[in-house]
Design a protein around this motif. Structure first.
Motif, mmCIF file in Angstrom:
data_model
loop_
_atom_site.group_PDB
_atom_site.id
_atom_site.type_symbol
_atom_site.label_atom_id
_atom_site.label_comp_id
_atom_site.label_asym_id
_atom_site.label_seq_id
_atom_site.Cartn_x
_atom_site.Cartn_y
_atom_site.Cartn_z
ATOM 1 N N VAL A 211 13.970 -3.517 1.478
ATOM 2 C CA VAL A 211 13.305 -2.131 1.169
ATOM 3 C C VAL A 211 13.190 -1.456 2.454
ATOM 4 N N GLY B 19 9.950 1.385 -3.844
ATOM 5 C CA GLY B 19 10.693 0.978 -2.577
ATOM 6 C C GLY B 19 12.119 0.989 -3.128
ATOM 7 N N GLU C 286 16.114 0.199 -1.186
ATOM 8 C CA GLU C 286 17.220 -0.535 -0.219
ATOM 9 C C GLU C 286 17.879 0.641 0.320
#
Length: 217
Positions: A9, A114, A116
């Motif tokens: 994250v 969250g 990436e």
């Protein structure tokens, strides 16, 4: 928030629904409830709750939208509404559109997502705004934020000269990018400052009220 510590994250969407409980559509609510409940007596009772309204200057004003304030049914109805509007939809969006890791946490009308990749976060934010609009809801323009956060946020921001990572509040705690004694990433949680100060003031006033009470009492 275990996912922030152990998943990839790098970006957090801290979303706030503007006036959620006051803007729930009665029409959509009943359609969602009827999806699972066939007993007309229960449905009539829920309609009465929704239409209860308020009394102002002795005159009853029926509610045209929103859930009844203070009613025990309101949290339940709110979760039913967001289950169909948000929870089921966000699972489909994650499977179909997310290119990287993605975590979702929701409690009542508060949600934190969250990501990436920043591209996933930006596309999701645009999509969830459109999704909310379909069901008479709106993300708060000032309280909804997309921030860089996670194990690499501090280093990346320092390299750009952007300062420390921003923090976000969720369920009464401020979440902070921190480091352990060994130098590893740790998600620190502190009681929200405004909540803590309000509670300390409440205690101070209560102690002052009891200042001259009899010891036995």
């Amino acid at each position: 928030m275990v996912g922030i510590e152990y998943r990839a994250v790098n970006w957090i969407l801290d979303a706030d629904i503007k006036g959620f409980f006051d803007n729930i559509s009665h029409e959509w609510m009943m359609r969602f409830v009827e999806h699972r409940i066939g007993d007309q007596r229960v449905l009539r009772l829920i309609r009465k709750w929704l239409k209860a309204g308020v009394v102002e200057d002795g005159v009853k004003q029926p509610a045209m939208k929103g859930t009844p304030q203070g009613a025990v049914i309101s949290p339940l109805l709110a979760n039913i509404y967001l289950h169909y509007v948000y929870d089921l939809w966000v699972e489909q969006w994650r499977r179909r559109h997310a290119r990287g890791a993605m975590i979702v946490v929701r409690y009542a009308d508060d949600t934190v997502v969250g990501f990436e990749h920043l591209s996933d976060a930006e596309r999701f934010l645009a999509a969830v705004r459109a999704r909310m609009a379909e069901f008479a809801l709106e993300l708060h323009p000032d309280k909804t934020r997309l921030i860089e956060f996670g194990r690499h946020a501090a280093a990346k921001r320092a390299a750009r000269g952007d300062g420390k990572p921003e923090t976000f509040d969720f369920l009464g705690f401020t979440h902070i990018c921190s480091r352990s004694k060994q130098g590893g990433f740790v998600l620190a949680r502190h009681t929200r400052r405004d909540r803590k100060m309000a509670k300390l003031l409440e205690i101070k006033e209560e102690l002052r009220r009891r200042w001259h009470q009899d010891k036995a009492e």
